[in-house]
Design a protein around this motif. Structure first.
Motif, PDB file in Angstrom:
ATOM      1  N   ASP A  17       9.537  79.823  71.000  1.00  0.00           N
ATOM      2  CA  ASP A  17      10.002  80.424  72.264  1.00  0.00           C
ATOM      3  C   ASP A  17      11.511  80.646  72.287  1.00  0.00           C
ATOM      4  O   ASP A  17      12.061  81.078  73.294  1.00  0.00           O
ATOM      5  N   GLU A  18      12.189  80.373  71.160  1.00  0.00           N
ATOM      6  CA  GLU A  18      13.626  80.630  71.128  1.00  0.00           C
ATOM      7  C   GLU A  18      13.966  81.799  70.198  1.00  0.00           C
ATOM      8  O   GLU A  18      14.533  82.804  70.603  1.00  0.00           O
TER       9      GLU A  18
ATOM     10  N   ILE B 258      13.244  85.008  67.502  1.00  0.00           N
ATOM     11  CA  ILE B 258      12.267  86.095  67.378  1.00  0.00           C
ATOM     12  C   ILE B 258      12.250  86.603  65.932  1.00  0.00           C
ATOM     13  O   ILE B 258      13.217  86.393  65.188  1.00  0.00           O
TER      14      ILE B 258
ATOM     15  N   TRP C  33       4.864  83.829  66.270  1.00  0.00           N
ATOM     16  CA  TRP C  33       5.948  84.619  66.856  1.00  0.00           C
ATOM     17  C   TRP C  33       5.453  85.379  68.074  1.00  0.00           C
ATOM     18  O   TRP C  33       4.362  85.967  68.051  1.00  0.00           O
ATOM     19  N   LEU C  34       6.299  85.381  69.101  1.00  0.00           N
ATOM     20  CA  LEU C  34       6.025  86.232  70.266  1.00  0.00           C
ATOM     21  C   LEU C  34       6.849  87.511  70.118  1.00  0.00           C
ATOM     22  O   LEU C  34       7.771  87.567  69.296  1.00  0.00           O
TER      23      LEU C  34
ATOM     24  N   GLY D  84       9.601  90.363  70.497  1.00  0.00           N
ATOM     25  CA  GLY D  84      11.042  90.128  70.565  1.00  0.00           C
ATOM     26  C   GLY D  84      11.694  90.612  71.847  1.00  0.00           C
ATOM     27  O   GLY D  84      12.887  90.369  72.052  1.00  0.00           O
TER      28      GLY D  84
ATOM     29  N   LYS E  70       9.222  88.058  74.885  1.00  0.00           N
ATOM     30  CA  LYS E  70       8.712  86.747  74.428  1.00  0.00           C
ATOM     31  C   LYS E  70       7.463  86.373  75.217  1.00  0.00           C
ATOM     32  O   LYS E  70       7.344  85.270  75.770  1.00  0.00           O
ATOM     33  N   LYS E  71       6.569  87.331  75.300  1.00  0.00           N
ATOM     34  CA  LYS E  71       5.391  87.161  76.141  1.00  0.00           C
ATOM     35  C   LYS E  71       4.092  87.377  75.347  1.00  0.00           C
ATOM     36  O   LYS E  71       3.097  86.702  75.588  1.00  0.00           O
TER      37      LYS E  71
ATOM     38  N   TRP F 265       2.797  75.381  72.981  1.00  0.00           N
ATOM     39  CA  TRP F 265       3.763  76.325  73.581  1.00  0.00           C
ATOM     40  C   TRP F 265       4.537  75.628  74.674  1.00  0.00           C
ATOM     41  O   TRP F 265       3.965  75.228  75.688  1.00  0.00           O
TER      42      TRP F 265
END
Ligand code: COI
Length: 358
Positions: free
Chosen positions: A182-183, A185, A221-222, A224, A227-228, A314
Motif C-alpha cells: 500500500d506504499e 507502486i 501490487w495495486l 499506481g 492504489k485501489k 492488506w
C-alpha cells in the motif's frame, strides 16, 4: 532463417547430481546464444558459444540507463523423452511488443524461436528429468553503446542462457502468503508495466524485501494511480475466484501480459468459467474473503506455473483462503498446464512445440 554458427564448449560442466536441490536460476548450462545488432546493418552474427562472462566497457548504456528487456520460458522433458517448449512464439511476440516501448530493435519472431530451439537442442542433456523440473530459458536483449548520453543505443546484443531449475518458490506448489503493497507502486499508465524490462523488477525489490522480512512470499501490487485495484504479484499475474467467477486485471498497459495468464484464461473459458478481465478493487477482494466468497486465489507465470495463495494481508486486515490448502480449480489448472508441458495429458490446444528427442 538464421545461419547459426556453433562453437562447442570443450570443457563441459558436470550436470547437477541431485535434481531435488536445483532451486531456480542458480546453475547455468554450457552454452549461450548471441546475436548482435548494429544500426544500419540490423541483427547479425547469430552464434552459439560456450557460456562465459561478457567483457563490457563500464560506460555501456545498459549499466546506466537500463535499456534492456528479458523473457522467461521453459524446456520440458516429456514422459516419452521429447524435449519440448510451451508457446514459444508468444514470448517472441511479447518481446517484440516490449521492444517497441523500450526503443530496442525487434528480434523477428521466427528468429527468436529458431534461436531458442537451436540452443535447447544443443543443451538437451541439461533438461532435468525429475517431476516438476525444467530447463528455464532466459532470453534477454540489452543496449551496448558506450557513452553516457541518454539516447536509444545504436548497438545491442540478444542473448539466451539456460538454467536447469526446480520450483520458483521454496514452498513449491504449497500455498503462499501475499502482502498487499500500500506504499510503493509498480506501474502507472504510460510507463513500462506491460514490458518485461529489468527496471520494473528493480523498482519492485524494496517492497519485496520488506514483505519477505515479514514472512510473505511476495507482494500484490495495486494500481499506481488510486492504489485501489489489484494488478499483479512480483513474479506472476494473479487471479481471484469469487462466487464462481474468476477475476484478473486486464492487460491495459500496467500489467504484464503473461503467457501462462492467457493460457489459463483460455482453459478456464473452455471449461465454462466466466473470466472477468477488468478492474477489481482490493476492498471487494477483502470483503469477499470475509464473507466466505473468496474461493481461490492463484498466481500464474512461467517460473511460478500456477501457484496457490493462502493468505492476503492488506493494511493489517487478513483473509485466509481455502483453509490454507490449494483449491480444486487451482489444482486442475496446475495439473492441466504441467500435464501438457510434461506430455502427461494430450495437448488439445496446440501449445506444445517439440524440439528434439532427449
Ligand atoms: C518468469 O516467470 O519467467 C519470470 O520472468 C518471472 C521472473 C522475474 C522470475
Amino acid at each position: 532463417m538464421l545461419d547459426i554458427k556453433i562453437t562447442k564448449n570443450t570443457a563441459p560442466k558436470a550436470k547437477p547430481a541431485d535434481e531435488s536441490k536445483l532451486g531456480f536460476g542458480k546453475i547455468f548450462s554450457d552454452h549461450m546464444f548471441l546475436m548482435d545488432y548494429t544500426d544500419g546493418q540490423g541483427w547479425h552474427d547469430p552464434r552459439i558459444v560456450p557460456y562465459a562472462p561478457f567483457p563490457m566497457d563500464p560506460a555501456t548504456v545498459v549499466f546506466h540507463y537500463a535499456q534492456e528487456l528479458f523473457e522467461g520460458m521453459k524446456a520440458y522433458r516429456s514422459v516419452d523423452n521429447t524435449i519440448q517448449l510451451f508457446r514459444p512464439e508468444c514470448n517472441a511476440q511479447r518481446m517484440q511488443d516490449s521492444s517497441d516501448r523500450m526503443c530496442i530493435p525487434q528480434v523477428p519472431v521466427d528468429d527468436f524461436v529458431q534461436a531458442v530451439k537451436a540452443l535447447v537442442e544443443l543443451e538437451k542433456d541439461w533438461v532435468p528429468h525429475s517431476d516438476g523440473t525444467s530447463l528455464y530459458i532466459r532470453p534477454f536483449v540489452f543496449a551496448t553503446d558506450v557513452g553516457l548520453g541518454v539516447h536509444a543505443s545504436k548497438h545491442y546484443t540478444f542473448c539466451i542462457i539456460c538454467a536447469p531449475s526446480g520450483a520458483y518458490y521454496a514452498e513449491g506448489i504449497n500455498p503462499v502468503r501475499i502482502y498487499v503493497e500500500d506504499e510503493y507502486i509498480r506501474a502507472a499508465p504510460g510507463l513500462t508495466g506491460f514490458t518485461k524490462c529489468g527496471g520494473n523488477y528493480a523498482a519492485s525489490i524494496k517492497a519485496g524485501e520488506l514483505a519477505e522480512q515479514k514472512g510473505f512470499a511476495q507482494v500484490l501490487w495495486l494500481d499506481g494511480v488510486e492504489k485501489k485495484y489489484v494488478e499483479e504479484v512480483g513474479s506472476m499475474n494473479i487471479m481471484f475466484k469469487i462466487d464462481g467467477k474468476v477475476y484478473t486485471a486486464a492487460c491495459t498497459g500496467t500489467v504484464l501480459p503473461g503467457v501462462t495468464r492467457r493460457s489459463c484464461i483460455e482453459l478456464l473459458r473452455d471449461w465454462g468459467y466466466e473470466v472477468v478481465e477488468g478492474p477489481l478493487a482490493i476492498d471487494d477482494v477483502m470483503k469477499a474473503g470475509h464473507e466466505g466468497k473468496l474461493e481461490e486465489v492463484f498466481g500464474t507465470g512461467t517460473a511460478a506455473v500456477v501457484s496457490p495463495v493462502k493468505e492476503l494481508d492488506w493494511k493489517g486486515d487478513k483473509v485466509f483462503i481455502n483453509d490454507g490448502k490449494i483449491g480444486p480449480l487451482t489444482q486442475k489448472l496446475y495439473d492441466t498446464m504441467t500435464g501438457m508441458q510434461w506430455g502427461k495429458v494430450p495437448d488439445t490446444k496446440g501449445w506444445i512445440v517439440p524440439v528434439c528427442k532427449g
